[in-house]
Design a protein around this motif. Structure first.
Motif, PDB file in Angstrom:
ATOM      1  N   MET A  70    -106.509 -21.200  32.966  1.00 37.65           N
ATOM      2  CA  MET A  70    -107.903 -21.618  32.946  1.00 37.65           C
ATOM      3  C   MET A  70    -108.548 -21.335  31.581  1.00 37.65           C
ATOM      4  N   ALA A  71    -108.214 -20.176  31.010  1.00 37.59           N
ATOM      5  CA  ALA A  71    -108.770 -19.823  29.703  1.00 37.59           C
ATOM      6  C   ALA A  71    -108.285 -20.799  28.639  1.00 37.59           C
ATOM      7  N   GLN A  72    -107.032 -21.241  28.760  1.00 38.07           N
ATOM      8  CA  GLN A  72    -106.484 -22.196  27.785  1.00 38.07           C
ATOM      9  C   GLN A  72    -107.205 -23.535  27.890  1.00 38.07           C
ATOM     10  N   LYS A  73    -107.510 -23.958  29.129  1.00 37.90           N
ATOM     11  CA  LYS A  73    -108.241 -25.213  29.313  1.00 37.90           C
ATOM     12  C   LYS A  73    -109.644 -25.105  28.734  1.00 37.90           C
ATOM     13  N   ASP A  74    -110.296 -23.959  28.935  1.00 43.22           N
ATOM     14  CA  ASP A  74    -111.632 -23.752  28.368  1.00 43.22           C
ATOM     15  C   ASP A  74    -111.588 -23.803  26.846  1.00 43.22           C
ATOM     16  N   ALA A  75    -110.561 -23.217  26.261  1.00 44.43           N
ATOM     17  CA  ALA A  75    -110.408 -23.235  24.805  1.00 44.43           C
ATOM     18  C   ALA A  75    -110.163 -24.655  24.313  1.00 44.43           C
ATOM     19  N   THR A  76    -109.371 -25.418  25.043  1.00 48.07           N
ATOM     20  CA  THR A  76    -109.089 -26.807  24.670  1.00 48.07           C
ATOM     21  C   THR A  76    -110.359 -27.643  24.741  1.00 48.07           C
ATOM     22  N   VAL A  77    -111.131 -27.459  25.809  1.00 45.17           N
ATOM     23  CA  VAL A  77    -112.398 -28.196  25.952  1.00 45.17           C
ATOM     24  C   VAL A  77    -113.350 -27.819  24.821  1.00 45.17           C
ATOM     25  N   ALA A  78    -113.411 -26.547  24.487  1.00 41.29           N
ATOM     26  CA  ALA A  78    -114.297 -26.101  23.401  1.00 41.29           C
ATOM     27  C   ALA A  78    -113.868 -26.719  22.073  1.00 41.29           C
ATOM     28  N   GLU A  79    -112.559 -26.768  21.816  1.00 38.81           N
ATOM     29  CA  GLU A  79    -112.058 -27.358  20.571  1.00 38.81           C
ATOM     30  C   GLU A  79    -112.345 -28.858  20.524  1.00 38.81           C
ATOM     31  N   LEU A  80    -112.106 -29.546  21.646  1.00 38.12           N
ATOM     32  CA  LEU A  80    -112.399 -30.983  21.701  1.00 38.12           C
ATOM     33  C   LEU A  80    -113.886 -31.250  21.522  1.00 38.12           C
ATOM     34  N   THR A  81    -114.727 -30.441  22.138  1.00 40.75           N
ATOM     35  CA  THR A  81    -116.178 -30.597  22.007  1.00 40.75           C
ATOM     36  C   THR A  81    -116.589 -30.444  20.545  1.00 40.75           C
ATOM     37  N   LYS A  82    -116.037 -29.445  19.879  1.00 38.75           N
ATOM     38  CA  LYS A  82    -116.329 -29.239  18.459  1.00 38.75           C
ATOM     39  C   LYS A  82    -115.859 -30.436  17.642  1.00 38.75           C
ATOM     40  N   ASN A  83    -114.675 -30.966  17.949  1.00 37.01           N
ATOM     41  CA  ASN A  83    -114.171 -32.147  17.238  1.00 37.01           C
ATOM     42  C   ASN A  83    -115.093 -33.347  17.437  1.00 37.01           C
ATOM     43  N   PHE A  84    -115.568 -33.538  18.661  1.00 39.41           N
ATOM     44  CA  PHE A  84    -116.499 -34.639  18.933  1.00 39.41           C
ATOM     45  C   PHE A  84    -117.789 -34.458  18.125  1.00 39.41           C
ATOM     46  N   GLU A  85    -118.317 -33.249  18.110  1.00 41.55           N
ATOM     47  CA  GLU A  85    -119.583 -32.985  17.423  1.00 41.55           C
ATOM     48  C   GLU A  85    -119.454 -33.110  15.912  1.00 41.55           C
ATOM     49  N   ASP A  86    -118.304 -32.748  15.364  1.00 43.40           N
ATOM     50  CA  ASP A  86    -118.103 -32.774  13.913  1.00 43.40           C
ATOM     51  C   ASP A  86    -117.689 -34.141  13.386  1.00 43.40           C
ATOM     52  N   SER A  87    -117.381 -35.070  14.267  1.00 42.81           N
ATOM     53  CA  SER A  87    -116.857 -36.366  13.844  1.00 42.81           C
ATOM     54  C   SER A  87    -117.967 -37.382  13.610  1.00 42.81           C
ATOM     55  N   THR A  88    -117.763 -38.229  12.591  1.00 41.69           N
ATOM     56  CA  THR A  88    -118.700 -39.325  12.355  1.00 41.69           C
ATOM     57  C   THR A  88    -118.412 -40.486  13.298  1.00 41.69           C
ATOM     58  N   ALA A  89    -117.166 -40.570  13.755  1.00 42.56           N
ATOM     59  CA  ALA A  89    -116.756 -41.594  14.713  1.00 42.56           C
ATOM     60  C   ALA A  89    -115.532 -41.084  15.457  1.00 42.56           C
ATOM     61  N   VAL A  90    -115.275 -41.699  16.615  1.00 42.77           N
ATOM     62  CA  VAL A  90    -114.116 -41.355  17.427  1.00 42.77           C
ATOM     63  C   VAL A  90    -113.458 -42.667  17.843  1.00 42.77           C
ATOM     64  N   LEU A  91    -112.146 -42.778  17.630  1.00 36.82           N
ATOM     65  CA  LEU A  91    -111.419 -43.987  18.011  1.00 36.82           C
ATOM     66  C   LEU A  91    -110.327 -43.599  18.995  1.00 36.82           C
ATOM     67  N   LEU A  92    -110.365 -44.214  20.162  1.00 40.71           N
ATOM     68  CA  LEU A  92    -109.452 -43.886  21.256  1.00 40.71           C
ATOM     69  C   LEU A  92    -108.298 -44.876  21.294  1.00 40.71           C
ATOM     70  N   THR A  93    -107.071 -44.351  21.395  1.00 38.55           N
ATOM     71  CA  THR A  93    -105.889 -45.207  21.421  1.00 38.55           C
ATOM     72  C   THR A  93    -104.961 -44.808  22.559  1.00 38.55           C
ATOM     73  N   GLU A  94    -104.053 -45.717  22.871  1.00 36.15           N
ATOM     74  CA  GLU A  94    -102.960 -45.419  23.798  1.00 36.15           C
ATOM     75  C   GLU A  94    -101.676 -45.491  22.996  1.00 36.15           C
ATOM     76  N   TYR A  95    -100.853 -44.469  23.135  1.00 39.29           N
ATOM     77  CA  TYR A  95     -99.656 -44.373  22.304  1.00 39.29           C
ATOM     78  C   TYR A  95     -98.367 -44.509  23.104  1.00 39.29           C
ATOM     79  N   ARG A  96     -98.441 -44.994  24.325  1.00 37.79           N
ATOM     80  CA  ARG A  96     -97.288 -45.067  25.217  1.00 37.79           C
ATOM     81  C   ARG A  96     -96.110 -45.780  24.537  1.00 37.79           C
ATOM     82  N   GLY A  97     -94.972 -45.084  24.473  1.00 42.54           N
ATOM     83  CA  GLY A  97     -93.767 -45.688  23.919  1.00 42.54           C
ATOM     84  C   GLY A  97     -93.514 -45.385  22.457  1.00 42.54           C
ATOM     85  N   LEU A  98     -94.473 -44.782  21.770  1.00 42.78           N
ATOM     86  CA  LEU A  98     -94.256 -44.441  20.358  1.00 42.78           C
ATOM     87  C   LEU A  98     -93.428 -43.156  20.258  1.00 42.78           C
ATOM     88  N   THR A  99     -92.595 -43.088  19.253  1.00 40.98           N
ATOM     89  CA  THR A  99     -91.784 -41.894  19.046  1.00 40.98           C
ATOM     90  C   THR A  99     -92.611 -40.842  18.306  1.00 40.98           C
TER      91      THR A  99
END
Length: 171
Positions: free
Chosen positions: A1-30
């Protein structure tokens, strides 16, 4: 649970610090292809494979909406800290060379972007090119203004010269 909280906190910081966010699907890439993609956009973005549920929570905490529908399947996000146009161009070029990469959506300037809008963003010219065009347009308008200010003076000088020549030839 603590690891998930840390991951959410890191992602939240990344969202806040970013000028833009681009979402992709990488299925099948090596792993090598993902490393190549990361290296291609490293100058302007951080590319991270994310867990959808944790990303939804982090986006909500950061005040970003509109990505929830596209957070399905294997997802990766380019957190843009530089030029969003350059990152969109990089992702699109990589997707053309590797059709398994799919650009799903994005978030830029307070609004969610569809995949089509991300492609339109990639069609824009880079910031440097746009600034150069703006500088060229400003220089041209300044040249035009200077010409307009000088035109009456040069016309007056030519008129005075013509009158002087006429008087000298008459005398």
């Amino acid at each position: 649970m603590a690891q998930k909280d840390a991951t959410v906190a890191e992602l939240t910081k990344n969202f806040e610090d970013s000028t833009a966010v681009l979402l992709t699907e990488y299925r099948g890439l090596t792993v090598a292809e993902l490393k190549e993609l990361r290296n291609n956009i490293r100058q302007d973005a951080e590319y991270a494979v994310v867990k959808n549920t944790l990303t939804k929570i982090a986006a909500e905490k950061a005040g970003i909406s509109g990505l929830d529908d596209d957070l399905k399947g294997p997802s990766a996000i380019a957190f843009v800290h530089g030029d969003p146009v350059a990152v969109a161009k990089g992702l699109r070029a990589f997707a053309k060379a590797h059709p398994l990469l799919v650009i799903k959506s994005g978030y830029f300037d307070g609004a969610a972007l569809s995949a089509e809008e991300v492609n339109k963003l990639a069609d824009l010219e880079s910031r440097e090119v746009l600034l150069a065009k703006l500088a060229g347009a400003m220089k041209a308008s300044m040249f035009g203004a200077a010409y307009l200010f000088n035109a009456p003076l040069s016309k007056a000088v030519r008129t005075v010269d013509a009158l002087r020549e006429k008087q000298e030839s008459a005398a």
